[in-house]
Enzyme design. Sequence first.
Site, short mmCIF file in Angstrom:
data_model
loop_
_atom_site.label_atom_id
_atom_site.label_comp_id
_atom_site.label_asym_id
_atom_site.label_seq_id
_atom_site.Cartn_x
_atom_site.Cartn_y
_atom_site.Cartn_z
N HIS A 126 -0.82 3.17 75.65
CA HIS A 126 0.26 2.17 75.61
C HIS A 126 0.35 1.52 76.99
O HIS A 126 0.29 2.20 78.01
CB HIS A 126 1.57 2.87 75.25
N ARG A 158 4.11 8.47 80.69
CA ARG A 158 5.13 8.95 79.75
C ARG A 158 4.56 10.08 78.90
O ARG A 158 4.90 11.22 79.10
CB ARG A 158 5.61 7.77 78.89
N CYS A 173 35.83 -7.30 71.73
CA CYS A 173 36.53 -6.05 71.40
C CYS A 173 35.61 -5.17 70.56
O CYS A 173 34.50 -5.55 70.24
CB CYS A 173 37.81 -6.33 70.62
N MET A 174 36.11 -4.02 70.15
CA MET A 174 35.30 -3.10 69.35
C MET A 174 34.91 -3.73 68.01
O MET A 174 33.78 -3.64 67.57
CB MET A 174 36.07 -1.79 69.12
N ASP A 175 35.87 -4.38 67.35
CA ASP A 175 35.65 -4.87 65.98
C ASP A 175 35.80 -6.37 65.83
O ASP A 175 35.61 -6.90 64.74
CB ASP A 175 36.66 -4.19 65.04
C1 LIG Z 1 7.19 0.07 70.36
C2 LIG Z 1 5.74 0.23 70.53
C3 LIG Z 1 4.85 -0.83 70.26
C4 LIG Z 1 5.32 -2.22 69.91
O1 LIG Z 1 5.84 -2.86 71.03
P1 LIG Z 1 6.30 -4.39 70.97
O2 LIG Z 1 6.43 -4.78 72.39
O3 LIG Z 1 7.59 -4.43 70.25
O4 LIG Z 1 5.24 -5.13 70.25
C5 LIG Z 1 3.50 -0.56 70.33
N1 LIG Z 1 3.04 0.66 70.67
C6 LIG Z 1 3.86 1.69 70.97
C7 LIG Z 1 3.28 3.00 71.36
C8 LIG Z 1 5.23 1.50 70.91
O5 LIG Z 1 6.04 2.53 71.21
#
Ligand SMILES: *Cc1c(COP(=O)(O)O)cnc(C)c1O
Length: 387
Positions: free
Chosen positions: A178, A144, A326-328
Amino acid sequence: MIDKRESRAWAEIDLDALAHNYHALRDWIQASSAPEAPVALLGMVKANAYGHGAPAIGRKLQELGADMLAVACLAEAVELREAGITIPILCLGQTPVEQAEDLLAYDVTQTVGDLEIGRALSAAAVAAGKELAIHIKLDTGMGRLGFIWREGSQAGTVEQVRALCALPGLRAEGLFTHFAAADEDVDYTELQGRRLREARAVLEEAGIHLKHYHCASSAAVLNYPWTHMDMVRPGIAMYGHYPDPASEIRGEPSLRPVMALKARVTSVRTMPIGTKLGYGCTATLKKESRVAVLSIGYADGLPRSLSNKLEVKLHGIPCPILGRICMDMCMADVTAVPQTKVGDAAVVYDGDLNRIAELAGTITDELVCRVTARVPRVYRENGTRIG
Ligand SMILES: *Cc1c(COP(=O)(O)O)cnc(C)c1O
């Protein structure tokens, strides 16, 4: 008297539950990874704190002792600063270079995963006569964002990161990555972890030492103590939800859901057998029934995919949603709860959301994030409502 904020649909946010989860996670981290030094905790408050309200959640986490907060974009960071947050805030998303001035003015730490962008930020910081704090993002397998770290391509990345760290006006304080599959794939998570550790070692050899190394989102915090390093980044777990239902079965740490979504009953009628309900006439009463209308719909964030699937609670008793949401508004069969009357509060969801998320074809994170701005957040602390 009904609180004005609770006249229609509202989300109750239990700050005591947040405090409980914060301490439970802190204790769990210290006990499971047995680190030499305390592990820093970065509280994930992106997307309006997963729908819980970023200003209140940010202030509470700061008060509890969180070391840092993280958001998706500059506007979210600015909202937190204006709410009185003084601890460091990491912006995870790419901020347009034209807004570098605001990063500096609001003292926001920016993620950098690209040398060209780093150069532009450096130039902006130098022009402003200031220093911008950054965390360096490595792509170890998420595909990413970040400097790519893969077997065979390390040397080029080391050169880029060295060049980034040598730029004037930037102060590199962290290196992170990540995980793509911390809740399902042990091997892939370990591969990403090895890459991050290798990158750290190689960069340290090249003379680059950073204050923070981090990678653990909730699933990694709970499943893999080796990912804790010197800082963790839990999101959904802090809001009381297990990213992986198995963690709950293992029983540690015990988390408490922070949000409960509620709505008023605005009508209760007895309808005869054969009555069709709602758009598309997707529900037909099989017997005479008491049908309540609840003032919450998909425009409040209640997924339409829960039509004819969700059970809400009235007076603690489950009542099935009938027909399309529904919406609301939506309709519920309250035949089993004869005391139901106009003005009652229905619990749309609280507690474990994993099953409801599965019914809706999504994940818990999306259920809480999608509660819309029309729904007031009502906070409770020390057992009482706060303003
Ligand atoms: C959202 C996010 C987290 C937290 O993720 P969770 O699964 O909600 O604990 C940690 N690091 C990064 C880079 C994120 O975007």
